[in-house]
Write a protein that holds these residues in place. Structure first.
Motif, PDB file in Angstrom:
ATOM      1  N   LYS A  45       0.863  -1.178   0.000  1.00  0.00           N
ATOM      2  CA  LYS A  45       0.000   0.000   0.000  1.00  0.00           C
ATOM      3  C   LYS A  45       0.899   1.228   0.000  1.00  0.00           C
ATOM      4  O   LYS A  45       1.596   1.506   0.952  1.00  0.00           O
ATOM      5  CB  LYS A  45      -0.909  -0.014   1.238  1.00  0.00           C
ATOM      6  CG  LYS A  45      -2.147   0.894   1.137  1.00  0.00           C
ATOM      7  CD  LYS A  45      -1.867   2.392   1.325  1.00  0.00           C
ATOM      8  CE  LYS A  45      -1.402   2.683   2.726  1.00  0.00           C
ATOM      9  NZ  LYS A  45      -1.104   4.177   2.861  1.00  0.00           N
ATOM     10  N   SER A  46       0.890   1.969  -1.100  1.00  0.00           N
ATOM     11  CA  SER A  46       1.679   3.188  -1.186  1.00  0.00           C
ATOM     12  C   SER A  46       1.041   4.278  -0.335  1.00  0.00           C
ATOM     13  O   SER A  46      -0.150   4.241  -0.023  1.00  0.00           O
ATOM     14  CB  SER A  46       1.756   3.633  -2.645  1.00  0.00           C
ATOM     15  OG  SER A  46       2.641   4.711  -2.798  1.00  0.00           O
TER      16      SER A  46
ATOM     17  N   TYR B  34      -5.626   1.793   9.669  1.00  0.00           N
ATOM     18  CA  TYR B  34      -4.505   0.904   9.378  1.00  0.00           C
ATOM     19  C   TYR B  34      -4.770  -0.521   9.860  1.00  0.00           C
ATOM     20  O   TYR B  34      -4.234  -1.486   9.287  1.00  0.00           O
ATOM     21  CB  TYR B  34      -3.207   1.491   9.938  1.00  0.00           C
ATOM     22  CG  TYR B  34      -2.685   2.564   9.016  1.00  0.00           C
ATOM     23  CD1 TYR B  34      -1.774   2.261   8.016  1.00  0.00           C
ATOM     24  CD2 TYR B  34      -3.170   3.867   9.091  1.00  0.00           C
ATOM     25  CE1 TYR B  34      -1.336   3.234   7.129  1.00  0.00           C
ATOM     26  CE2 TYR B  34      -2.744   4.850   8.208  1.00  0.00           C
ATOM     27  CZ  TYR B  34      -1.820   4.522   7.229  1.00  0.00           C
ATOM     28  OH  TYR B  34      -1.403   5.486   6.334  1.00  0.00           O
TER      29      TYR B  34
ATOM     30  N   TRP C 192      -6.665  -2.000   6.941  1.00  0.00           N
ATOM     31  CA  TRP C 192      -5.754  -2.349   5.844  1.00  0.00           C
ATOM     32  C   TRP C 192      -4.941  -3.598   6.167  1.00  0.00           C
ATOM     33  O   TRP C 192      -4.721  -4.442   5.298  1.00  0.00           O
ATOM     34  CB  TRP C 192      -4.836  -1.177   5.542  1.00  0.00           C
ATOM     35  CG  TRP C 192      -5.442  -0.189   4.586  1.00  0.00           C
ATOM     36  CD1 TRP C 192      -6.361  -0.444   3.610  1.00  0.00           C
ATOM     37  CD2 TRP C 192      -5.152   1.209   4.500  1.00  0.00           C
ATOM     38  NE1 TRP C 192      -6.662   0.716   2.927  1.00  0.00           N
ATOM     39  CE2 TRP C 192      -5.945   1.736   3.454  1.00  0.00           C
ATOM     40  CE3 TRP C 192      -4.321   2.067   5.206  1.00  0.00           C
ATOM     41  CZ2 TRP C 192      -5.902   3.088   3.085  1.00  0.00           C
ATOM     42  CZ3 TRP C 192      -4.272   3.401   4.853  1.00  0.00           C
ATOM     43  CH2 TRP C 192      -5.057   3.910   3.807  1.00  0.00           C
TER      44      TRP C 192
ATOM     45  N   ILE D  74      -2.580  -6.766   3.012  1.00  0.00           N
ATOM     46  CA  ILE D  74      -1.440  -6.115   2.382  1.00  0.00           C
ATOM     47  C   ILE D  74      -0.134  -6.579   3.027  1.00  0.00           C
ATOM     48  O   ILE D  74      -0.062  -6.799   4.230  1.00  0.00           O
ATOM     49  CB  ILE D  74      -1.593  -4.572   2.466  1.00  0.00           C
ATOM     50  CG1 ILE D  74      -0.678  -3.874   1.461  1.00  0.00           C
ATOM     51  CG2 ILE D  74      -1.365  -4.054   3.880  1.00  0.00           C
ATOM     52  CD1 ILE D  74      -1.139  -3.974   0.043  1.00  0.00           C
TER      53      ILE D  74
ATOM     54  N   CYS E   6       2.691  -1.868   4.184  1.00  0.00           N
ATOM     55  CA  CYS E   6       1.776  -0.723   4.259  1.00  0.00           C
ATOM     56  C   CYS E   6       2.583   0.502   4.664  1.00  0.00           C
ATOM     57  O   CYS E   6       3.253   0.494   5.698  1.00  0.00           O
ATOM     58  CB  CYS E   6       0.676  -1.009   5.283  1.00  0.00           C
ATOM     59  SG  CYS E   6      -0.691   0.174   5.222  1.00  0.00           S
TER      60      CYS E   6
ATOM     61  N   THR F  52       1.519  -7.848   8.567  1.00  0.00           N
ATOM     62  CA  THR F  52       1.785  -6.688   7.705  1.00  0.00           C
ATOM     63  C   THR F  52       2.984  -5.912   8.229  1.00  0.00           C
ATOM     64  O   THR F  52       3.125  -5.710   9.434  1.00  0.00           O
ATOM     65  CB  THR F  52       0.554  -5.761   7.664  1.00  0.00           C
ATOM     66  OG1 THR F  52      -0.519  -6.450   7.032  1.00  0.00           O
ATOM     67  CG2 THR F  52       0.845  -4.486   6.896  1.00  0.00           C
TER      68      THR F  52
ATOM     69  N   THR G 185       4.642   2.112  -8.337  1.00  0.00           N
ATOM     70  CA  THR G 185       3.290   2.563  -7.997  1.00  0.00           C
ATOM     71  C   THR G 185       2.733   3.428  -9.118  1.00  0.00           C
ATOM     72  O   THR G 185       3.446   4.238  -9.695  1.00  0.00           O
ATOM     73  CB  THR G 185       3.316   3.375  -6.686  1.00  0.00           C
ATOM     74  OG1 THR G 185       3.840   2.560  -5.643  1.00  0.00           O
ATOM     75  CG2 THR G 185       1.920   3.842  -6.301  1.00  0.00           C
TER      76      THR G 185
ATOM     77  N   ALA H 185      -2.635   2.167  -4.198  1.00  0.00           N
ATOM     78  CA  ALA H 185      -3.003   3.194  -3.231  1.00  0.00           C
ATOM     79  C   ALA H 185      -4.483   3.544  -3.348  1.00  0.00           C
ATOM     80  O   ALA H 185      -5.286   3.179  -2.501  1.00  0.00           O
ATOM     81  CB  ALA H 185      -2.130   4.435  -3.425  1.00  0.00           C
TER      82      ALA H 185
ATOM     83  N   MET I  28      -7.031   1.004  -2.693  1.00  0.00           N
ATOM     84  CA  MET I  28      -7.164   0.602  -1.284  1.00  0.00           C
ATOM     85  C   MET I  28      -8.063   1.550  -0.505  1.00  0.00           C
ATOM     86  O   MET I  28      -8.548   1.207   0.568  1.00  0.00           O
ATOM     87  CB  MET I  28      -5.783   0.550  -0.638  1.00  0.00           C
ATOM     88  CG  MET I  28      -4.876  -0.534  -1.199  1.00  0.00           C
ATOM     89  SD  MET I  28      -5.229  -2.151  -0.521  1.00  0.00           S
ATOM     90  CE  MET I  28      -4.545  -1.981   1.123  1.00  0.00           C
TER      91      MET I  28
ATOM     92  N   PRO J 272     -10.519  -1.675   0.881  1.00  0.00           N
ATOM     93  CA  PRO J 272      -9.445  -1.955   1.837  1.00  0.00           C
ATOM     94  C   PRO J 272      -9.007  -3.416   1.841  1.00  0.00           C
ATOM     95  O   PRO J 272      -7.883  -3.721   2.226  1.00  0.00           O
ATOM     96  CB  PRO J 272     -10.060  -1.569   3.191  1.00  0.00           C
ATOM     97  CG  PRO J 272     -11.192  -0.658   2.867  1.00  0.00           C
ATOM     98  CD  PRO J 272     -11.711  -1.096   1.537  1.00  0.00           C
TER      99      PRO J 272
END
Length: 413
Positions: free
Chosen positions: A25-26, A47, A50, A55, A58, A99, A303, A327, A330, A334
């Motif tokens: 995740k950028s 977060y 996510w 991911i 992150c 993550t 990205t 990005a 997400m 998510p």
């Protein structure tokens, strides 16, 4: 290998850290901190969602190193240990399910909205172009001793991130922020030790990396987000970027994320037209990644533009990149990594966000505002709204940002 098998592969970094898969995740701007720039429950919730979504890596939105130099209201600021407990809760929530959560560390330089900070500073006192000058003030040129102090601030923030339990840090060296400004001959017109040649313009980012490494040690990963180019006349070129990639690799960087563009030339958002061949390959900067791969063996993350598991897999299988950065998807989904790793297609495709106001639609500011609103919804425990009107998001964001800017200035008065 199948797309699922390719994306599910772990990645070992030279520092000894292993990432559980090839999806990253950028960074995106969340603007979810308190008015006094402290992290809280909204960031923990976002977060945590996510991390649950599968991911592998992150990367947080930009965490600023100076309370007097915000990029926007609601930035988290890390200057010292005052918020260590809150940072630990954030790191814990975002590190669940294996993550790796990395803190992106940043300074806006002159890319700070008018009225937010008492003053803006930059490598040189160069204003933005006509379209942006109404949003951003002409900066004051940094003095040499201030530059040295900023290097120390970057290192201090990295040390605190490690202490708080983040799995790594990323230098924001792209999209027109301070490190990017130092690298660009358009924005850095100094004639001292910090400018005047490509080697001197690189001195700042290399000093930041060295100070971070001094404070976190050899086994803690440090990455950078770097422009392939600024896509502006007189700006940072591909040739200079490749030389910077080589210098960073020699200096011991652990991961290089490739992006491109600035708020004035927002190619990273897809607002600017891209070639049909680029669109077919999905990734906006894949050609540059291939050149970077030929130059260095450091793991590369790419990205911008990915829309399918097939496109992501092709980029990794080609050997050009090691990690795929996603990005904006997400912000709408998510749990997208879990879907991709289960062989399922995304529910939503990233689309141009339009207000119908030509000047606004040409800039990256609209994209930032729309997606920031989706992140806020997740942080508040609500579902994202992928069909939200661009014009409505712009209008609401304009009012909210104006009010939060006023409140932030009043709080610090």
């Amino acid at each position: 290998m199948t797309p699922v098998q390719t994306l599910a592969q772990p990645l070992q970094l030279a520092c000894g850290i292993s990432l559980k898969n090839r999806l990253a995740k950028s960074a995106m701007s969340e603007a979810l901190a308190s008015l006094d720039n402290r992290p809280g429950e909204k960031l923990e919730r976002l977060y945590g969602v996510w991390a649950q979504g599968g991911i592998g890596l992150c990367i947080t939105g930009n965490v600023m190193i100076d309370r007097n130099a915000l990029g926007e209201p609601g930035n988290v600021v890390v200057e010292d240990e005052r918020d260590l407990d809150a940072l630990r809760r954030w790191a814990s929530a975002g590190s669940a399910h294996g993550t790796a959560l990395w803190m992106q560390i940043n300074h806006p330089g002159k890319q700070a909205p008018k009225g937010l900070n008492r003053e803006t500073v930059a490598p040189s006192a160069i204003p933005f172009g006509p379209e942006m000058s109404s949003f951003f003030a002409t900066p004051r040129e940094l003095r040499a001793e201030e530059i040295e102090a900023l290097v120390q601030r970057y290192g201090r923030a990295a040390g605190i991130a490690k202490q708080a339990g983040f799995g790594g840090v990323q230098i924001h060296g792209a999209h027109g922020y301070l490190v990017s400004q130092f690298l660009s001959p358009r924005h850095n017109q100094r004639s001292d030790a910090w400018g005047g040649s490509p080697e001197k313009r690189r001195r700042f980012v290399l000093a930041v990396l060295a100070e971070m490494r001094r404070q976190v040690g050899a086994g803690f990963p440090i990455g950078i987000k770097l422009n392939s180019a600024d896509f502006q006349r007189g700006g940072f070129t591909e040739e200079e970027s490749l030389d910077t990639v080589r210098a960073l690799a020699e200096a011991g960087i652990d991961l290089i994320e490739i992006s491109g563009g600035t708020y004035e030339a927002p190619v990273m958002t897809g607002v600017k037209k891209v070639k049909d061949s680029t669109r077919r390959r999905e990734a906006y900067f894949l050609e540059f990644a291939e050149k970077a791969r030929a130059a260095v063996s450091v793991p590369l993350m790419l990205t911008g533009g990915f829309r399918s598991a097939e496109g992501m897999t092709e980029a990794i299988a080609s050997g050009a990149v090691d990690l795929v950065g996603i990005a904006r998807s997400m912000a709408m989904e998510p749990d997208l990594p879990n879907r991709l790793l289960a062989g399922q297609a995304p529910r939503h495709q990233v689309r141009p966000i339009s207000t119908g106001i030509a000047m606004v639609d040409r800039m990256a500011l609209m994209e930032v505002a729309w997606y920031t609103r989706q992140l806020r919804r997740i942080g508040e425990g609500r579902a994202p709204r992928p069909t939200e009107s661009g014009l409505a998001a712009f209008a609401i964001g304009l009012v909210e940002n104006g009010w939060r800017t006023f409140q932030t200035r009043r709080l610090r008065a």
